[in-house]
Enzyme design. Structure first.
Site, PDB file in Angstrom:
ATOM      1  N   THR A  23       7.902  -1.589   0.428  1.00 15.82           N
ATOM      2  CA  THR A  23       6.863  -0.603   0.699  1.00 15.82           C
ATOM      3  C   THR A  23       7.522   0.764   0.795  1.00 15.82           C
ATOM      4  O   THR A  23       8.625   0.901   1.331  1.00 15.82           O
ATOM      5  CB  THR A  23       6.014  -0.987   1.937  1.00 15.82           C
ATOM      6  N   CYS A  29       3.297   5.400   9.655  1.00 12.24           N
ATOM      7  CA  CYS A  29       2.917   4.004   9.432  1.00 12.24           C
ATOM      8  C   CYS A  29       4.091   3.108   9.820  1.00 12.24           C
ATOM      9  O   CYS A  29       5.226   3.550   9.894  1.00 12.24           O
ATOM     10  CB  CYS A  29       2.598   3.757   7.967  1.00 12.24           C
ATOM     11  N   HIS A  46       1.984  -3.164   5.769  1.00 14.62           N
ATOM     12  CA  HIS A  46       2.139  -1.703   5.939  1.00 14.62           C
ATOM     13  C   HIS A  46       0.892  -1.212   6.682  1.00 14.62           C
ATOM     14  O   HIS A  46      -0.163  -1.036   6.089  1.00 14.62           O
ATOM     15  CB  HIS A  46       2.243  -1.071   4.548  1.00 14.62           C
TER      16      HIS A  46
END
Lengths: 160, 208
Positions: A23, A29, A46
């Site tokens: 990711t 995040c 994520h």
């Protein structure tokens, strides 16, 4: 030959060796890597926000939140044969990219706290983390070895 | 009627936001031009409604290293202004202020970074002034904060703001660059209003 599976923002996926889950550019995040070494299954989520109960229309995308995203990741891994008691976790992200984001609204920190609390409640051991501070991170999670590789502009490559 | 989700907006709303962006950017560009002593070109703003994973593509992909600057806005309107400066812009600023060439982000010192903050501050002030006098709404801006990092991580800041209400982000994208620049990629000034503030804006301007 390793196959890299890309996971977008507010998304998740699972893989078996030789799969690598990736990711990109985590800011506030958090990337949650779960690994069941016994059954050789890994998963990566994520997430963007700590709690689905705070949202007005959470049902739109449950993978956006730490609580519902992690629950779905665990269920998906179980569906592939993993067991909760064998899972360990590594997490990355939760930075505060800009100083003007007021401390009270530090969503990165809240994301990390929420994820840790959830992992604790599931009795999943957190074995490594690279969280906080003020820089973006890209994560490669190698399911075969369980190594979470964190790439950033300032710190380069860190293997956890 | 109050809109809860940006998917409910119609083309008329988009036109209104484009016009707001146009006036705001016009003012900001004028300030920039007089500040820098250079001609500044602006494009017609684009109102973009994008999925979380599409945004970073606009600035060269999630891992592209960019200079971003964030200014929070509050008062009657809440949201943020985010700049993504392109290299051509950075080079011009370095040249005018410091008589230096720009080679890499690592070489920028604190003084140079603060020059960019000042430019952001001046542009945002003029932008917001225009918005404020047009709508009669009171709008405050914060001190700018600079960040050089992956585009995806920088742009996740407005995404997260919108993640509370939906799956997409709305922003008014204004691009600008110095006159005569050969580079097609321009700097972006992105205004990201919160959903409640959008409703307030539309109400104030009589758009339903």
């Amino acid at each position: 030959m390793q196959s890299v599976i890309n996971i977008g923002i507010s998304d998740l996926n699972v893989a078996s060796p030789p799969g690598v889950l990736a990711t990109y550019a985590l800011g506030s995040c958090v990337g949650i890597c779960l690994h069941d070494r016994t059954h050789n299954i890994g998963g990566l989520a994520h997430i963007m926000l700590p709690d689905s109960r705070e949202a007005s229309n959470a049902s739109e995308n449950l993978r956006r939140y730490a609580d519902t995203g992690l629950a779905e990741l665990i269920e998906t891994m179980k569906g592939k044969g993993a067991s909760l008691s064998c899972m360990t976790a590594k997490i990355a992200g939760g930075a505060q990219m800009f100083q003007t984001q007021l401390k009270t609204f530090n969503i990165g920190e809240r994301n990390v706290e929420a994820v840790k609390k959830l992992l604790y409640n599931y009795r999943i051991r957190l074995i490594a983390e690279d969280t906080g501070s003020n820089y973006g991170r890209t994560v490669f999670f190698d399911v075969a070895t369980g190594v979470m590789q964190v790439k950033s502009v300032t710190k380069g490559i860190v293997n956890l | 009627m109050a809109y809860k989700n940006i998917d409910e907006l119609n083309p008329m709303h988009v036109d209104v936001l484009t016009e707001l962006g146009n006036i705001g950017t016009g003012n900001a560009a004028t300030s920039l031009a007089s500040f820098m002593g250079r001609e500044v070109d602006i494009n017609v703003p684009n109102v973009r409604i994008l999925g979380f994973n599409e945004i970073a593509e606009y600035v060269g992909g999630p891992e592209n290293i960019v200079m971003g600057m964030l200014i929070k806005i509050d008062g009657d309107i809440n949201g943020m202004i985010l700049y993504v400066f392109d290299n051509d812009f950075i080079e011009n600023v370095m040249n005018v202020f410091f008589g230096k060439k720009f080679s890499s982000f690592e070489e920028l010192d604190e003084m140079e970074k603060s020059a960019f903050c000042e430019i952001g501050n001046i542009m945002a002030s003029s932008y917001v002034n225009a918005l404020s006098s047009m709508t009669g709404l009171f709008i405050n801006i914060s001190i700018p904060s600079l960040c050089i990092d992956m585009a995806g991580a920088i742009l996740s800041v407005p995404s997260i703001e919108f993640a509370r209400v939906g799956n997409k982000v709305l922003f008014i994208d204004d691009s600008f660059g110095f006159g005569g620049s050969s580079d097609k990629v321009k700097s972006n000034m992105i205004l990201v209003p919160e959903m409640d503030s959008l409703n307030k804006l539309f109400e104030k301007l009589g758009v339903m």
